[in-house]
Design an enzyme around this catalytic site. Structure first.
Site, mmCIF file in Angstrom:
data_model
loop_
_atom_site.group_PDB
_atom_site.id
_atom_site.type_symbol
_atom_site.label_atom_id
_atom_site.label_comp_id
_atom_site.label_asym_id
_atom_site.label_seq_id
_atom_site.Cartn_x
_atom_site.Cartn_y
_atom_site.Cartn_z
ATOM 1 N N ARG A 260 20.690 65.950 29.422
ATOM 2 C CA ARG A 260 21.451 64.580 29.736
ATOM 3 C C ARG A 260 20.675 63.822 28.502
ATOM 4 O O ARG A 260 19.455 63.256 29.015
ATOM 5 C CB ARG A 260 21.251 64.120 31.258
ATOM 6 C CG ARG A 260 21.893 62.760 31.465
ATOM 7 C CD ARG A 260 21.386 62.259 32.641
ATOM 8 N NE ARG A 260 20.198 61.574 32.327
ATOM 9 C CZ ARG A 260 19.195 61.185 33.234
ATOM 10 N NH1 ARG A 260 18.962 61.649 34.480
ATOM 11 N NH2 ARG A 260 18.175 60.603 33.044
ATOM 12 N N HIS A 264 20.387 58.120 33.523
ATOM 13 C CA HIS A 264 21.382 58.767 34.388
ATOM 14 C C HIS A 264 22.932 57.918 34.377
ATOM 15 O O HIS A 264 23.753 58.885 34.561
ATOM 16 C CB HIS A 264 20.649 58.997 35.634
ATOM 17 C CG HIS A 264 21.447 59.171 37.013
ATOM 18 N ND1 HIS A 264 21.989 60.371 37.169
ATOM 19 C CD2 HIS A 264 21.959 58.337 37.768
ATOM 20 C CE1 HIS A 264 22.639 60.415 38.301
ATOM 21 N NE2 HIS A 264 22.938 59.210 38.726
ATOM 22 N N TYR A 273 10.374 57.453 33.368
ATOM 23 C CA TYR A 273 10.257 58.724 33.914
ATOM 24 C C TYR A 273 10.125 59.818 32.894
ATOM 25 O O TYR A 273 9.579 60.878 33.364
ATOM 26 C CB TYR A 273 10.907 58.837 35.244
ATOM 27 C CG TYR A 273 12.388 58.980 35.002
ATOM 28 C CD1 TYR A 273 12.831 60.105 34.560
ATOM 29 C CD2 TYR A 273 13.227 58.025 35.439
ATOM 30 C CE1 TYR A 273 14.520 59.901 34.425
ATOM 31 C CE2 TYR A 273 14.654 57.757 34.985
ATOM 32 C CZ TYR A 273 15.096 59.028 34.567
ATOM 33 O OH TYR A 273 16.603 58.946 34.444
HETATM 34 C C1 LIG Z 1 24.792 63.240 48.798
HETATM 35 C C2 LIG Z 1 24.324 62.319 47.788
HETATM 36 N N1 LIG Z 1 22.915 62.089 47.935
HETATM 37 C C3 LIG Z 1 22.373 61.120 47.013
HETATM 38 C C4 LIG Z 1 23.426 60.674 45.786
HETATM 39 C C5 LIG Z 1 22.801 59.843 45.008
HETATM 40 N N2 LIG Z 1 22.995 60.366 43.679
HETATM 41 C C6 LIG Z 1 23.952 60.172 42.603
HETATM 42 S S1 LIG Z 1 23.748 61.144 41.425
HETATM 43 C C7 LIG Z 1 21.994 61.854 41.935
HETATM 44 C C8 LIG Z 1 21.298 62.654 41.055
HETATM 45 C C9 LIG Z 1 22.210 64.082 40.953
HETATM 46 O O1 LIG Z 1 21.639 64.980 39.897
HETATM 47 P P1 LIG Z 1 22.376 66.234 39.261
HETATM 48 O O2 LIG Z 1 22.787 66.775 40.411
HETATM 49 O O3 LIG Z 1 21.317 66.968 38.497
HETATM 50 O O4 LIG Z 1 23.537 65.728 38.494
HETATM 51 P P2 LIG Z 1 23.491 64.711 37.123
HETATM 52 O O5 LIG Z 1 23.280 63.244 37.438
HETATM 53 O O6 LIG Z 1 22.187 65.208 36.410
HETATM 54 O O7 LIG Z 1 24.722 64.969 36.327
HETATM 55 C C10 LIG Z 1 21.924 61.139 43.227
HETATM 56 C C11 LIG Z 1 20.618 61.470 44.023
HETATM 57 C C12 LIG Z 1 24.596 60.878 46.089
HETATM 58 N N3 LIG Z 1 25.502 60.362 45.152
HETATM 59 N N4 LIG Z 1 25.104 61.787 46.994
#
Ligand SMILES: Cc1ncc(C[n+]2csc(CCOP(=O)(O)OP(=O)(O)O)c2C)c(N)n1
Ligand SMILES: [Mg+2]
Length: 377
Positions: A260, A264, A273
């Site tokens: 990425r 985020h 971080y």
């Molecule tokens: C069930 C749930 N918990 C927490 C969140 C908050 N949240 C949104 S994106 C994220 C990180 C996700 O990381 P990843 O699965 O690696 O996907 P990326 O964003 O890196 O594409 C979090 C914790 C959420 N959307 N849904």
């Protein structure tokens, strides 16, 4: 890790995937130029979306910068009859499936309830609740089995599901439960994780003590880890996995290692971080640059083509800019129109309450007159 294109564009032979790419016609020079253009276009749209968020035109944007090969490759590896179940950062997959970028921007502007017709494009709406789409995908795949469109021996009509989720989402309970159902019922589903190294500020090493690709093996689900910045490896691996699933051989898990490149979302500051050195290391593995170098080695790309792609991406960005800036604010009461297909008493009550609430802010013409008269006095 399966890699067909090194960072400098050098091609490594791979007997199994080369045969798949050859037979499918997915890797002709013309196709490769098409993927290059796709990646440049979607990156242009992505950068413009970030600009629009900074201009206050979008509520939020989740950039897919750096993940273009993992997404354009997976999108094009799917066949038209497949059903794709994405998360929220799947802009390249959406592009490959024919979803216009303005639909994505409208979602992130907060004015569109879903974005597109999932049946028409055979692509599910974006999913924000992490992991929630995995059971939906498996359920859909089990439905395909029951519809009799799996394992008939005709790969051109048999269907499979591609379930996309991130490295962080792969730790959700729903994903583990989905593995169980998919394995037990040998559902025609490919789980596809773009391991972009981060789940907001949590690095992948904290998600798992073993490579993510190994996790599904405890369920008896075969897996493969590919270089996600290598569009050819992604195309070959995802097409192979989907064809195996549609052929009735059960689920497969594919982990694509990528990065990425942006924060985020536009609400995040990644410099808090992660070290700049890591970002630089991955910049050198840029998927667009890699394909361009490969095409140059094949003598299948010239400066005019590169310039034309850049111009088209610029034009797309300008179209998105004008489209979003020109949008009227929707009537807020429309948000009550679609939660249910049919009238619902609770929604009706909430709509009435909301209308009463916003009525308080409507201008009172007599109050206006009083103010202006006071002003004159
Ligand atoms: C069930 C749930 N918990 C927490 C969140 C908050 N949240 C949104 S994106 C994220 C990180 C996700 O990381 P990843 O699965 O690696 O996907 P990326 O964003 O890196 O594409 C979090 C914790 C959420 N959307 N849904
Ligand atoms: Mg991630």
């Amino acid at each position: 890790m399966v890699q067909l294109l090194a960072a400098d564009g050098t091609r490594t032979p791979h007997a199994e995937l080369d045969a798949v790419l050859e037979e499918s016609g997915l890797a002709t020079p013309e196709r490769l130029r098409g993927y290059y253009r796709d990646m440049v276009m979607i990156r242009g749209a992505d950068l413009e979306a970030t600009n629009l968020q900074r201009q206050g035109q979008l509520g939020l944007w989740a950039s897919a910068l750096g993940q273009e090969a993992a997404q354009i490759g997976a999108g094009h590896a799917s066949r038209e009859q497949d059903y794709l179940v994405p998360t929220y950062r799947e802009h390249g997959v959406a592009w490959a499936r024919g979803i216009e970028p303005w639909r994505l921007l409208e979602l992130f502007r907060g004015i569109s309830h879903g974005g597109w017709d999932p049946n028409e494009l055979r692509t599910h709406p974006y999913m924000i609740v992490l992991g929630s789409q995995a059971p939906h995908a498996v359920g859909y795949a089990m439905g395909l089995q029951r519809d009799g469109v799996v394992g008939t021996g005709d790969l051109s009509t048999d269907a499979a599901v591609l379930a996309l989720f991130g490295d962080g989402a792969s730790s959700e309970g729903e994903v583990a439960e989905s593995f169980t159902f998919a394995a037990s019922f040998q559902a025609p589903v490919v789980f596809y994780t773009q391991n972009n190294q981060w789940a907001i500020s949590v690095p992948t090493q904290v998600q798992s003590r073993v490579p993510l690709a190994q996790r599904s093996r405890g369920w008896g689900i075969p897996s493969v880890r590919v270089d996600g910045n290598d569009v050819l490896a992604v195309l070959g691996a995802v097409r192979t996995a989907l064809d195996s699933a549609r052929d009735g051989r059960g689920p497969v898990f594919v982990e694509a290692l990528t990065y990425r490149m942006a924060a985020h979302t536009t609400s995040d500051d990644a410099s808090r971080y992660r070290p700049a050195a890591e970002e630089e290391e991955w910049a050198a593995k840029d998927p667009i640059l890699r394909l361009r170098r490969h095409l140059a080695q094949l003598d299948e790309i010239d400066e005019q083509f590169v310039a034309r792609c850049d111009e088209e991406a610029h034009d797309l960005a300008m179209q998105l800019h004008h489209h979003i800036h020109g949008m009227e604010d929707p009537d807020p009461v429309h948000m009550f129109d679609h939660p249910y297909a049919e009238p619902h008493p609770i929604v009706d009550a909430e709509r009435a309450e909301y209308l009463e609430y916003i009525a308080q802010f409507e201008d009172d013409p007599s109050a206006d007159t009083a103010t202006s008269e006071e002003g004159r006095a």
